[in-house]
Design an enzyme around this catalytic site. Structure first.
Site, PDB file in Angstrom:
ATOM      1  N   LYS A  67     -31.675 -12.805  11.009  1.00 59.75           N
ATOM      2  CA  LYS A  67     -30.305 -13.047  10.511  1.00 59.75           C
ATOM      3  C   LYS A  67     -29.370 -11.890  10.908  1.00 59.75           C
ATOM      4  CE  LYS A  67     -31.764 -13.668   6.250  1.00 59.75           C
ATOM      5  NZ  LYS A  67     -33.234 -13.586   6.508  1.00 59.75           N
ATOM      6  N   THR A  68     -29.818 -10.658  10.677  1.00 63.01           N
ATOM      7  CA  THR A  68     -28.985  -9.506  11.041  1.00 63.01           C
ATOM      8  C   THR A  68     -28.761  -9.486  12.560  1.00 63.01           C
ATOM      9  OG1 THR A  68     -30.004  -8.323   9.221  1.00 63.01           O
ATOM     10  CG2 THR A  68     -28.785  -6.990  10.800  1.00 63.01           C
ATOM     11  N   ASP A 112     -24.981  -9.110   4.101  1.00 62.72           N
ATOM     12  CA  ASP A 112     -26.391  -9.462   3.923  1.00 62.72           C
ATOM     13  C   ASP A 112     -26.626  -9.761   2.441  1.00 62.72           C
ATOM     14  OD1 ASP A 112     -28.969  -9.884   4.669  1.00 62.72           O
ATOM     15  OD2 ASP A 112     -29.478  -7.789   5.048  1.00 62.72           O
ATOM     16  N   THR A 161     -31.443 -15.219   1.698  1.00 58.36           N
ATOM     17  CA  THR A 161     -32.795 -15.777   1.640  1.00 58.36           C
ATOM     18  C   THR A 161     -32.811 -16.902   0.607  1.00 58.36           C
ATOM     19  OG1 THR A 161     -33.293 -14.042   0.044  1.00 58.36           O
ATOM     20  CG2 THR A 161     -34.040 -13.678   2.294  1.00 58.36           C
ATOM     21  N   ARG A 220     -40.159  -9.801  12.916  1.00 53.19           N
ATOM     22  CA  ARG A 220     -40.223  -8.409  12.434  1.00 53.19           C
ATOM     23  C   ARG A 220     -41.680  -7.976  12.272  1.00 53.19           C
ATOM     24  NH1 ARG A 220     -36.959  -7.605   7.505  1.00 53.19           N
ATOM     25  NH2 ARG A 220     -35.354  -7.053   9.002  1.00 53.19           N
TER      26      ARG A 220
HETATM   27  N1  LIG Z   1     -35.323 -14.439  17.876  1.00 55.42           N
HETATM   28  C1  LIG Z   1     -35.724 -13.187  18.055  1.00 55.42           C
HETATM   29  N2  LIG Z   1     -36.089 -12.769  19.276  1.00 55.42           N
HETATM   30  C2  LIG Z   1     -36.550 -11.502  19.449  1.00 55.42           C
HETATM   31  N3  LIG Z   1     -36.647 -10.584  18.459  1.00 55.42           N
HETATM   32  C3  LIG Z   1     -36.284 -10.969  17.238  1.00 55.42           C
HETATM   33  C4  LIG Z   1     -35.794 -12.267  16.976  1.00 55.42           C
HETATM   34  N4  LIG Z   1     -35.494 -12.375  15.672  1.00 55.42           N
HETATM   35  C5  LIG Z   1     -35.781 -11.190  15.128  1.00 55.42           C
HETATM   36  N5  LIG Z   1     -36.248 -10.346  16.073  1.00 55.42           N
HETATM   37  C6  LIG Z   1     -36.731  -8.977  15.845  1.00 55.42           C
HETATM   38  O1  LIG Z   1     -37.108  -8.883  14.481  1.00 55.42           O
HETATM   39  C7  LIG Z   1     -36.437  -7.804  13.855  1.00 55.42           C
HETATM   40  C8  LIG Z   1     -35.960  -8.296  12.495  1.00 55.42           C
HETATM   41  O2  LIG Z   1     -34.868  -9.155  12.636  1.00 55.42           O
HETATM   42  P1  LIG Z   1     -33.616  -9.110  11.632  1.00 55.42           P
HETATM   43  O3  LIG Z   1     -33.418  -7.735  11.083  1.00 55.42           O
HETATM   44  O4  LIG Z   1     -32.477  -9.711  12.355  1.00 55.42           O
HETATM   45  O5  LIG Z   1     -34.136 -10.062  10.488  1.00 55.42           O
HETATM   46  P2  LIG Z   1     -33.382 -10.540   9.177  1.00 55.42           P
HETATM   47  O6  LIG Z   1     -33.588 -12.013   9.088  1.00 55.42           O
HETATM   48  O7  LIG Z   1     -31.999 -10.022   9.154  1.00 55.42           O
HETATM   49  O8  LIG Z   1     -34.208  -9.854   8.035  1.00 55.42           O
HETATM   50  P3  LIG Z   1     -33.682  -9.410   6.573  1.00 55.42           P
HETATM   51  O9  LIG Z   1     -33.246 -10.656   5.904  1.00 55.42           O
HETATM   52  O10 LIG Z   1     -34.918  -8.789   5.983  1.00 55.42           O
HETATM   53  O11 LIG Z   1     -32.586  -8.413   6.827  1.00 55.42           O
HETATM   54  C9  LIG Z   1     -35.319  -7.377  14.815  1.00 55.42           C
HETATM   55  O12 LIG Z   1     -35.265  -6.011  14.997  1.00 55.42           O
HETATM   56  C10 LIG Z   1     -35.678  -7.967  16.147  1.00 55.42           C
HETATM   57  O13 LIG Z   1     -36.262  -6.966  16.949  1.00 55.42           O
END
Ligand SMILES: Nc1ncnc2c1ncn2[C@@H]1O[C@H](COP(=O)(O)OP(=O)(O)OP(=O)(O)O)[C@@H](O)[C@H]1O
Length: 340
Positions: A67-68, A112, A161, A220
């Site tokens: 998401k981030t 977030d 979430t 992640r």
């Molecule tokens: N589709 C993707 N392709 C490649 N790497 C990804 C992808 N999605 C996530 N990642 C990797 O996973 C890590 C975590 O992603 P991210 O921080 O965007 O998750 P999030 O959904 O925002 O989590 P949270 O809700 O805990 O903040 C990122 O640093 C990235 O390296």
């Protein structure tokens, strides 16, 4: 106590830096979520063609699915600055007013955990999203007046979430909601292949496939496991092959499905203490000493996805597959009555 490698949340500064290095910067680099990618691409292109700020975007899904990363990509692809904040950081409407009033035209505002904002901030956001305007209350009691304040047009990217917890008026103000799904093994293989290349880790294909199958459908976690495997290979002077991967993941208690300590705790409680269920969410939460919210938004989605748990109107129920996975004998015929 061993480090919980499959915990979806971020732990340390080092991990943040590591994640930053691996984050895809564009939609083409972003692996998987094909549908969402296509939808976002269209939304951003249409906005660019009309020279306007893209519609507000809500990203919903379990932690660690990107998401981030997507919020950063939205800013990057539309060539706009990005401001990052979070629901828990916005405790008062005044906090939000300060952020909103300092946005530059076209800025992307990422919030977030948007479901954790306070009610007063939420209400301020309704007007801001719709009319790019907020009302600031000045004074108290009978003499209080509200002064309207014009805002620069902006794009809100909210991440949650728990999209179910968002009030309808807030949810309705997003032009597009993306539901992120757990990644399948071939997508995770691709995430890992890309990360290994970026980190300069030499690793066999079947070793990558093994990690892909044990990372809880979450990029992640995939990247985190890759880092531990790299360390293990380094310390033991070994090549990162499938044997090394298995040994490293066994050392860190990552099981064949990649279940983490909490996943296992929840399932074992259902199997051992409630004879497979059904058991109500709150009772289950008390029995594992965790918040019901965490169980519902972090643990359950994956257990349901891999077919170990079902949600029924009478409560949570372990599936026959869960009994098998834990190798526990069943005493009585439960709902499934399959005489395992
Ligand atoms: N589709 C993707 N392709 C490649 N790497 C990804 C992808 N999605 C996530 N990642 C990797 O996973 C890590 C975590 O992603 P991210 O921080 O965007 O998750 P999030 O959904 O925002 O989590 P949270 O809700 O805990 O903040 C990122 O640093 C990235 O390296």
């Amino acid at each position: 106590m061993s480090e919980d490698l499959t915990k979806p949340e971020l732990e340390s500064e080092a991990e943040l830096a590591f994640e930053g290095a691996l984050r895809p910067k564009s939609l083409t680099e972003f692996v998987g979520q094909t549908k969402v990618r296509g939808q976002l691409e269209l939304l951003l292109k249409a906005a660019a063609m009309q020279d306007r700020t893209p519609d507000h975007i809500l990203l919903a899904g379990p932690p660690g699915l990107g998401k981030t990363t997507l919020a950063m990509i939205v800013a990057h692809e539309s060539n706009r600055p990005l401001r990052m904040s979070s629901g828990p950081a916005i405790q008062h409407a005044g906090d939000l007013a300060a952020v909103l009033s300092s946005l530059v035209p076209g800025e992307v505002l990422f919030i977030d955990e948007i479901h954790r904002m306070t009610r007063s901030a939420e209400e301020m956001l309704y007007l801001a999203m719709e009319d790019f305007r907020i009302d600031i209350m000045v004074g108290k009691g009978a003499g209080a007046t509200s002064i309207p304040l014009e805002l620069s047009p902006f794009t809100l990217v909210g991440a949650t979430t728990r999209s179910g917890l968002l009030p309808n008026p807030l949810r309705d103000r997003f032009g597009f909601t993306a539901h992120l799904e757990f990644y399948d093994e071939s997508e995770l293989y691709e995430v890992l292949r890309r990360a290994a290349a970026l980190l300069d880790v030499e690793i066999d294909k079947d070793a990558l496939r093994e990690i892909a199958g044990r990372c809880r459908g979450t990029p992640r976690i995939a990247n985190r496991l890759l880092r531990r495997v790299r360390d293990y290979a380094l310390v033991h002077g070994r090549r990162a092959d499938i044997t090394t991967v298995r040994e490293a993941l066994d050392l860190y208690d990552v099981d064949a499905l990649g279940l983490d300590r909490l996943d296992r705790g929840v399932l074992e409680a259902i199997l051992k203490r409630f004879d497979g269920g059904p058991v109500g969410l709150n009772t289950l939460a008390v029995s594992v000493g965790e918040e019901a919210d965490t169980i519902e938004s972090v643990v359950e989605p994956f257990l349901v996805r891999v077919g170990l748990l079902t949600r029924t109107p009478r409560g949570r129920l372990a599936t026959p597959e869960a009994w098998r996975h834990f190798g526990i004998e069943r005493h009585t015929g439960g709902l499934f009555g399959d005489g395992l």
